[in-house]
Structure formats: C-alpha cells, structure tokens
Design an enzyme around this catalytic site. Sequence first.
Site, PDB file in Angstrom:
ATOM      1  N   THR A   1       1.085   3.616   2.313  1.00 35.50           N
ATOM      2  CA  THR A   1       1.778   3.906   3.575  1.00 35.50           C
ATOM      3  C   THR A   1       3.051   3.068   3.649  1.00 35.50           C
ATOM      4  OG1 THR A   1      -0.459   4.089   4.470  1.00 35.50           O
ATOM      5  CG2 THR A   1       1.353   4.283   6.041  1.00 35.50           C
TER       6      THR A   1
ATOM      7  N   GLY B   1      -6.164  -3.333  -1.308  1.00 33.56           N
ATOM      8  CA  GLY B   1      -5.169  -3.478  -2.381  1.00 33.56           C
ATOM      9  C   GLY B   1      -5.107  -4.922  -2.892  1.00 33.56           C
TER      10      GLY B   1
ATOM     11  N   ASP C   1       2.682  -3.181   8.355  1.00 31.22           N
ATOM     12  CA  ASP C   1       1.712  -3.134   7.265  1.00 31.22           C
ATOM     13  C   ASP C   1       0.745  -1.970   7.470  1.00 31.22           C
ATOM     14  OD1 ASP C   1       0.346  -3.788   4.986  1.00 31.22           O
ATOM     15  OD2 ASP C   1      -0.050  -5.868   5.542  1.00 31.22           O
TER      16      ASP C   1
ATOM     17  N   LYS D   1      -8.007   6.375   9.073  1.00 30.17           N
ATOM     18  CA  LYS D   1      -8.264   4.926   9.103  1.00 30.17           C
ATOM     19  C   LYS D   1      -8.828   4.464  10.450  1.00 30.17           C
ATOM     20  CE  LYS D   1      -6.433   4.230   5.018  1.00 30.17           C
ATOM     21  NZ  LYS D   1      -5.035   3.977   4.840  1.00 30.17           N
TER      22      LYS D   1
ATOM     23  N   GLY E   1       0.825  -1.216   0.000  1.00 35.07           N
ATOM     24  CA  GLY E   1       0.000   0.000   0.000  1.00 35.07           C
ATOM     25  C   GLY E   1       0.852   1.255   0.000  1.00 35.07           C
TER      26      GLY E   1
ATOM     27  N   GLY F   1      -7.080  -5.292   2.814  1.00 35.40           N
ATOM     28  CA  GLY F   1      -7.317  -5.975   1.550  1.00 35.40           C
ATOM     29  C   GLY F   1      -7.822  -5.105   0.421  1.00 35.40           C
TER      30      GLY F   1
ATOM     31  N   GLU G   1      -0.724 -10.947   3.401  1.00 34.89           N
ATOM     32  CA  GLU G   1      -0.564 -10.034   4.555  1.00 34.89           C
ATOM     33  C   GLU G   1      -0.896 -10.750   5.860  1.00 34.89           C
ATOM     34  OE1 GLU G   1      -1.344  -5.719   2.423  1.00 34.89           O
ATOM     35  OE2 GLU G   1      -3.008  -6.688   3.418  1.00 34.89           O
TER      36      GLU G   1
HETATM   37  O1  LIG Z   1      -3.053  -4.769  -0.560  1.00 35.04           O
HETATM   38  C1  LIG Z   1      -3.834  -4.734   0.370  1.00 35.04           C
HETATM   39  O2  LIG Z   1      -4.648  -5.590   0.534  1.00 35.04           O
HETATM   40  C2  LIG Z   1      -3.642  -3.523   1.140  1.00 35.04           C
HETATM   41  O3  LIG Z   1      -2.301  -3.578   1.521  1.00 35.04           O
HETATM   42  C3  LIG Z   1      -4.354  -3.178   2.403  1.00 35.04           C
HETATM   43  O4  LIG Z   1      -4.459  -4.203   3.316  1.00 35.04           O
HETATM   44  C4  LIG Z   1      -3.601  -1.957   2.856  1.00 35.04           C
HETATM   45  O5  LIG Z   1      -2.890  -2.175   3.995  1.00 35.04           O
HETATM   46  C5  LIG Z   1      -4.466  -0.797   2.848  1.00 35.04           C
HETATM   47  O6  LIG Z   1      -5.144  -0.729   1.633  1.00 35.04           O
HETATM   48  C6  LIG Z   1      -3.729   0.476   3.166  1.00 35.04           C
HETATM   49  O7  LIG Z   1      -3.410   1.165   2.026  1.00 35.04           O
HETATM   50  P1  LIG Z   1      -2.754   2.603   2.056  1.00 35.04           P
HETATM   51  O8  LIG Z   1      -1.533   2.461   2.889  1.00 35.04           O
HETATM   52  O9  LIG Z   1      -2.468   2.849   0.624  1.00 35.04           O
HETATM   53  O10 LIG Z   1      -3.742   3.520   2.654  1.00 35.04           O
END
Ligand SMILES: O=C(O)[C@H](O)[C@@H](O)[C@H](O)[C@H](O)COP(=O)(O)O
Length: 442
Positions: free
Chosen positions: A51, A119, A102, A143, A49, A117, A125
């Site tokens: 972050t 992403g 994460d 969040k 992601g 999820g 994960e």
């Molecule tokens: O690929 C995934 O399933 C994502 O990683 C998800 O679990 C992620 O942790 C968030 O979507 C945060 O995304 P951002 O850091 O872009 O806000």
Amino acid sequence: MAGRSCRRRALGGLIEAIRMTTQDDQKRAAAREAAKLVEPGMRLGLGTGSTIAHFLDALAERVKTENIDHACVATSVTTERRAAELGIKVTALDGVLDLAVDGADEVEFGSLHLIKGLGGALLREKQIAESSHRFVVIADQGKLVSRLGERSKLPVEIVNFAVARTLARIGELGLLAEPRKQANGKAFISDNGNVIADCVLPGRIDAVALDRALKSIAGVVETGLFTAGCDCAIIGYDDGSTRCFEGDVFAKLGVSTMIATLRALRLQHLAHKPLLAVMGVSASGKSTIGAMLAGVLGVPFRDGDDLHPASNRRKMHEGKPLDDNDRMPWLHRIALELRGWRDAGSGGVIVSSLLTRCYRDFVRGGSDDVTLIHLDGDRDLLADRIANRHGHFMPAKLLDSQFATLELPGEGENAIVVKVDASPIEIVRDIVERLAARDARS
Ligand SMILES: O=C(O)[C@H](O)[C@@H](O)[C@H](O)[C@H](O)COP(=O)(O)O
Ligand SMILES: Nc1ncnc2c1ncn2[C@@H]1O[C@H](COP(=O)(O)OP(=O)(O)O)[C@@H](O)[C@H]1O
C-alpha cells in the site's frame, strides 16, 4: 479430465487476478487520498508494504508536478530504495515528523489499534509513528477487523540470541510463537538484525496489557501491536471509494504514547478528580499538556476552541477578530462544561488561552474549585514552536499581542505555574506531583 482441471485452474487464477486487482485498487485509492495530506515543507515518515508503494508513487507525482519541498524518513531499506528511485528525499530520523503514513495488517474497528509487521519492519515503523505529529494508516477494506488477531498472526521482533528461550517465554502468555522463515527455509532477519516471531493470538485480547506483558520479556525488542491509535485510518473499498475512520483526541494530538509512558511511571493518585483549566498564549502547549493530563488522570478533556458558536467560527474563518461580545457566548459554554463536570464529580481538563482575569472569572462561574494551570513560556521559544508547527497559521505579531493581553494569574486564582522549556512528560509529571502535594496538604 486433465483439460478440465487445467481450465478450472486457469479460471481460478483469473478470478484470483481480478480479486487481487480489486484489492490493489483499494490500496491505491487509500494511498492517493493520503498523499493529498502532504503539504510543502513537511517532514514525512514513510511506511513499508504494497500500500505504501502506491503512496510513494502518488507522493513522487506531487513532488514532481508541484515541486514540493520535503524531507522523508523511511521505515525500511526497501522503502528507502524505492523512494530514492522515485526522486523522494530520504534522511535519517532526527526530531519530530509532521506526518507519517503507513499500511497495516489489521485495523481494529472502534479502537484503531493495529497489528503490523508482516513485512518485518515493525520496529522502525513504531519509532516513526511515535515521532510523528500525525500518524495516518492506509489499507484495503480486508484489513478492517472487529478484533485483533482475527486474520493475522502477531509479529514480535526478538533478539537473535537464545531464540528458543524467548519463544518459550512468549508461549507462557498463551501465544503460539514460531520464528519466521524465508521462502528458502532460512531464518528471516529484520533490517535491525533481529528474528521475527509470528504468534497466534488466543481469541480476544487486551492489546495494551499484552503489549506490556510481551515487552516485559528479556529478548523481546518490540511487538507489532500498535495501541497508540492513529490520527485516522483511510480505508479503500471495493466500490472504488475511500472512507476515513478518525482516531480519538489523544491519537489526533499525538500524545497517546506519552500518556502510556506516564501511566507506566505510576504517578501519585489524587484524592479527588480535579477540575483543571490549562491556560497560556498560543503554542505554550495547552492542547498537548491538557490532553496528557486528562489521559493520565482519567478525566474528560475538552479543547475550548471547539466550543465556539458557529457565528464566531464564521467570523474567524473570514479573518475578522472576535470582540468581547462575541466571546461571551463562548465563555458561557466553557463555564457550562466545567459546571457539568463539577455536578457529575468527574473532574475534567479544559484548555483555552484565558488570557485575562475577567475571562477566567466568567468560566469559573463563581466557584473556587477550578485549578488554573498556567503554561509559562518565553516569547522566542514559543515563536520557534509556532514556526515548526504545520497546519497552524499564526504570525509572530499575534503572539506579541497575546503577550500584551496576558494578565498573569493573581490572588485567589488557585493557579499552578509551570515553565514550558521541559519535555511534555516532565511538565505533566511536575503538574501531577504538585496537585498531589496540594491534595495531601488539604
Ligand atoms: O513491513 C512491515 O512490517 C509491514 O509494513 C506491515 O506493518 C505493513 O504495514 C503491512 O504488512 C501492510 O502491507 P500491505 O500494504 O502490503 O498490505
Ligand atoms: N514541552 C514541549 N516541548 C516541545 N514541544 C512542545 C511542548 N509542548 C508543546 N510542544 C509542541 O509545540 C507546538 C504547540 O503546542 P500546542 O499544544 O498545540 O500549543 P497550544 O495548544 O498552546 O497552541 C506543538 O507542535 C507541540 O507538539
């Protein structure tokens, strides 16, 4: 007219850009804080992601400037590629990790349960979070929610076969499920070749029960509900600061998932809530096994080390060994804790090395209702575990001196002795079965 709406659009875009920048700053601040937790020699789990993209930058900077020895496992192809570009070493998942970092789509206030999820990387994960001693979540303040599902849909990974049937079964649980599509309209396929169903949650949910119900459906591979909590959630705020939300003791010790597995096994119920003192030399697994026992038996847990008075802690911090006089107020506190549980009838698990008979007699406080659980391990096995444990400094010489001090539980000590060369789940199962058998006999 057209000019005005154009200006309004441009202004809207500018405001959005400022807002995005702010949110991105929050992510970066949280990521930089998490990068400080990395120590030389650690095996790391890398999430996915935007972050995490900041975390990778901060990690790469530390790796480069401090020449930190490291090995990382990535939760997605995207993260693996980016890490490689930045000179971060990526390997396959094999054995335990020291720290996994994460992002999250939602972090529930209080429980630190997560939705992940969006992403599409939720399966790997979760595998990596489960394999890590410490799981740290980083996110922007947007969040943080008071209940899961407030802002985000729940992603559920399902096999790419009989998709409509699986969606219908998910629908029976009261969730509105739709297969995720890419921008071009084609089905989104995860790194594992599966479909992601995005589900609208029906108001307040019991996350643990819903996760279990979803996974009882054939075709569901994994859910984006992370109910094992985390060591801590580092949240970036719009004023540039970060705040750390700490997880519960089970999450901190990395035993929540194992407790969930043991609960699912439905071990025998005990007739009484027991008072247990888990003893043994360093690295015999006292904290791990003790916390799991407390979790599965539903009784309070206390690490005896946390009961040292400030004067002892100061001495230990200065590297001075404690003598028996120092230990007395501490043993007294352990005895008090056990007495409190005894009076409340709550049962409880305390962990402490309790290497000598005399210490054990003190903490029992004249009662015979405390069961000792002695974790019995071979020196070499424990030395190996110490060598692999991060953040605990314990020279092998000290282990030898502990073995020299150890007086095995004897006559009238009400002890259960377990070898520690099995997995934590097998050990806890064995202990609970032996407690239940003893209950049945009495
Ligand atoms: O690929 C995934 O399933 C994502 O990683 C998800 O679990 C992620 O942790 C968030 O979507 C945060 O995304 P951002 O850091 O872009 O806000
Ligand atoms: N049965 C086991 N099998 C494998 N590793 C274990 C087992 N029990 C504990 N460990 C690991 O060994 C290390 C020491 O365990 P810990 O519970 O901290 O011991 P203690 O509290 O006795 O010092 C930790 O890294 C833990 O994850």
